[in-house]
Structures are given as C-alpha cells and as structure tokens.
Design an enzyme around this catalytic site. Structure first.
Site, short mmCIF file in Angstrom:
data_model
loop_
_atom_site.label_atom_id
_atom_site.label_comp_id
_atom_site.label_asym_id
_atom_site.label_seq_id
_atom_site.Cartn_x
_atom_site.Cartn_y
_atom_site.Cartn_z
N GLN A 1 -9.97 -4.24 -3.64
CA GLN A 1 -11.28 -3.82 -3.13
C GLN A 1 -12.36 -4.07 -4.18
O GLN A 1 -13.48 -4.49 -3.87
CB GLN A 1 -11.24 -2.33 -2.76
CG GLN A 1 -12.55 -1.80 -2.24
CD GLN A 1 -12.90 -2.34 -0.86
OE1 GLN A 1 -12.13 -2.23 0.06
NE2 GLN A 1 -14.09 -2.92 -0.72
N ARG B 1 0.89 -1.18 0.00
CA ARG B 1 0.00 0.00 0.00
C ARG B 1 0.91 1.21 0.00
O ARG B 1 1.71 1.42 0.91
CB ARG B 1 -0.90 -0.02 1.24
CG ARG B 1 -1.63 1.30 1.44
CD ARG B 1 -2.74 1.22 2.44
NE ARG B 1 -3.89 0.52 1.88
CZ ARG B 1 -5.11 0.57 2.39
NH1 ARG B 1 -5.36 1.28 3.47
NH2 ARG B 1 -6.10 -0.09 1.82
N HIS C 1 -7.39 0.79 -6.42
CA HIS C 1 -7.58 -0.10 -5.26
C HIS C 1 -8.18 -1.41 -5.79
O HIS C 1 -9.34 -1.75 -5.51
CB HIS C 1 -8.51 0.57 -4.23
CG HIS C 1 -8.46 -0.03 -2.87
ND1 HIS C 1 -7.62 -1.09 -2.55
CD2 HIS C 1 -9.15 0.26 -1.73
CE1 HIS C 1 -7.80 -1.40 -1.26
NE2 HIS C 1 -8.71 -0.61 -0.76
N ASP D 1 -17.27 6.95 -1.75
CA ASP D 1 -16.03 6.78 -0.99
C ASP D 1 -15.77 8.12 -0.31
O ASP D 1 -16.39 9.14 -0.63
CB ASP D 1 -14.89 6.40 -1.97
CG ASP D 1 -13.56 6.14 -1.27
OD1 ASP D 1 -13.56 5.83 -0.06
OD2 ASP D 1 -12.51 6.23 -1.94
N ARG E 1 -13.32 -9.01 1.74
CA ARG E 1 -11.90 -8.72 1.50
C ARG E 1 -11.07 -9.97 1.77
O ARG E 1 -10.15 -10.31 1.03
CB ARG E 1 -11.42 -7.57 2.40
CG ARG E 1 -12.00 -6.20 2.07
CD ARG E 1 -11.52 -5.68 0.73
NE ARG E 1 -10.07 -5.56 0.68
CZ ARG E 1 -9.38 -4.51 1.11
NH1 ARG E 1 -10.01 -3.46 1.59
NH2 ARG E 1 -8.05 -4.47 1.02
N CYS F 1 -16.38 1.07 0.54
CA CYS F 1 -15.16 0.30 0.85
C CYS F 1 -14.74 0.47 2.30
O CYS F 1 -14.02 -0.36 2.83
CB CYS F 1 -14.04 0.71 -0.10
SG CYS F 1 -13.46 2.40 0.11
#
Ligand code: CP
Ligand code: NVA
Length: 308
Positions: A132, A102, A129, A222, A290, A262
């Site tokens: 996700q 990340r 991402h 988001d 996830r 998310c």
C-alpha cells in the site's frame, strides 16, 4: 531470492527501482501494451483476512503480466483447519512462482518466507502494509508531491508503521498524531529513527492532529478499527473522538494539499464525507495504483530471484 515483507528490507534505490518499473508498466498498460514480464507464472494469494483491493489488484496484475493468480482463502484451504504455515509454504511454493499473503502476525509471514522456495509478498499483516505504501508513494509523485510533508492522523497501526518505514527509507517528513494509548510500536519507531539518521527523514510523534496537519502537503488516515480489532470497536470509537479529518482540520494544511486513504473508509469516523468527496480523485487514483505498483514489485522480485 528476495521477499517483500517490509520496506525496511530494501535500500532506497531498490524501492525507487520498483517505483520506476511500476510507472513504466502503468504507461504500457494504459496503451494496452501487455508485456508478458511474468509469462506462465502463477501467483498464489493466501488470504486470512478480507480484501477488495488487494485481491483484485494482484489477481488482475499477474494476469496482465502474462501469468495467473490463485485465490486461496484460509477458509477453504487446509491452513484454516490447522495445517502448519511451514507445511503450507513447503507445498505451495513447489507449485507456484510467487506467493502473496495477507495474515495476522508478521511472524507468520516471516515463517512462510523461511520455508518458501519462491518470493513472498506481504499483502498486509498486523504490523505492516508495505504494498500500500509503495502505491501511496507512486500516487504522491503523480500528484506532483516531490517533497512530501505527510501528516498521519489516527491509529498507530500497520499503515502508520509502513508510513514510518517509507519516510525512514526515502527521507521525507512524517508527522504522526495518535490518541494517547494508540501510539506506534516502539520497536518500529526505533527502527524508523535509525533509518532517518541515514536518510535525513524528519519524524515526529504527538497527540494533536492540528499540530501534525499544520503546513502539511499530504494528509492521511486509516480506519480506527483494523481487521482483528472488531471486539474493541466501541472503546476505540470513543477514544478516537477528535481525530476525524474534517474540513476544519484540512484547512490547516498547505493550499493544494492532497488527502490519501488506503480504503475502506468509514465516513464521519476517521474522515468526514466532505473531505472524502473533495479528495475522491486522489483517493481513487491511489486505489488504482495498487494494480500498477504491485506489478513493479512482482517484476522486480522476479528479476532478483538469483540474489542472496
Ligand atoms: N487498502 C487495502 O488493502 O484494501 P483491501 O483491504 O480491500 O485489500
Ligand atoms: N489498518 C487496516 C488497513 C486495511 C487495508 C486494517 O488492518 O484493517
């Protein structure tokens, strides 16, 4: 050997193979059948940004597959003191079997992958991402959404870009509504439109949340302030006025539409408390997935180590 840096690097059938693996492994896990697909393997997990879900799901996931996860915060490893990414890659990839990163710029993870001897997974960059979005697709299927009409309301950010890649590859409808000045990266939009020619995806872009949500069966958003944008917070909160997903907006969607996020969610900014709680079952199923979706990705990458 394949890396999982962006959904654009995979064919539709490869992405569906990963989802099928994830579904199989989820069923096995639910029966407490822990098949050691990645026995004795080590996953290095490099974090240059905060995380709850990504860390817990990857660390638990690799353990349940018979391996072990190493949490490597950039605050604690020499990367954070200036050791180059390419040196970090050449060291760590001689010791572990897979790496998840990340970080900030997509170019950093690409550089790591160029120098890595083992598969590298994108656990979020400023641009994408992808893990996700594999999760979100798996969750839509579990919620019975087989022909998604997705409305994304909010910032044209890493989540939106990955939605574009997913829709572009799999061929579904995605309507994006952002405030003026917060549109998606034009190159990523161009890539998605190119993919749509082959997949039949219907992609549209605008500035009116109502137009995006009308008749959609999936509504998503988001945070308005992604990691690394903290200094812009005050300005962003003003500029995103009118982009909250609240009950009035959700009422325009199809009856039975689901809402995905998310997480982490900022109540009464991008989503109202009422919408969030009304859709908590979907949101937390998404969070749980996830764990399962990423197992599918890790096992698939392991099975393709010999590939060009
Ligand atoms: N959705 C997500 O990636 O959450 P974390 O930032 O907590 O990992
Ligand atoms: N767009 C958000 C996603 C967090 C999971 C961020 O980059 O901070």
């Amino acid at each position: 050997m394949r890396h999982f840096l962006s959904l654009k690097d995979f064919t539709k059938s490869e992405l569906l193979e990963m989802i099928t693996l994830a579904q199989t492994i989820k069923e096995q896990t639910k029966r407490k059948e822990f098949v050691p697909y990645l026995e004795h393997q080590t996953l290095g997990m490099i974090f240059e940004k905060s995380s709850t879900r990504t860390r817990v799901s990857f660390e638990t996931g690799i353990y349940q597959l018979g391996g072990v996860g190493l949490f490597l915060s950039s605050n604690d490893i020499q990367l954070g003191r200036g050791e180059p990414m390419k040196d970090t890659a050449r060291v760590i990839s001689r010791m572990v079997d897979m790496v998840m990163i990340r970080t900030f710029e997509q170019s950093k993870i690409e550089e790591f992958a160029r120098y890595s001897k083992v598969p590298v997974i994108n656990g979020l960059t400023d641009s994408y991402h992808p893990v996700q979005l594999m999760t979100d697709y798996m969750t839509m299927l579990e919620c019975g959404i087989t022909e998604p009409v997705v409305a994304y309301v909010g910032d044209g950010n890493n989540m939106t870009h990955s939605w574009l890649m997913l829709a572009g590859k799999l061929g579904f409808e995605l309507r994006v509504a952002t405030p003026v000045g917060y549109e998606c990266d034009p190159q990523i939009v161009a890539d998605a439109l190119e993919m749509a020619k082959e997949s039949g995806a219907k992609l549209s872009f605008g500035h009116d949340p109502k137009v995006a949500v009308a008749g959609a069966n999936v509504v998503t958003t988001d945070t308005w302030v992604s990691m690394g944008q903290e200094e812009e917070k005050e300005k962003r909160l003003k500029d995103f006025d009118g982009f909250i997903v609240d009950e009035q907006l959700m009422a325009l969607a199809q009856a039975g539409a689901i809402f995905l996020h998310c997480l982490p969610a900022y109540r009464d900014y991008e989503v109202s408390e009422a919408v969030f709680e009304a859709h908590a079952d979907e949101i937390f199923l998404e969070a749980e997935n996830r764990l399962h979706a990423q197992k599918g990705i890790m096992v698939w990458l392991d099975q393709h180590r010999g590939d060009e």
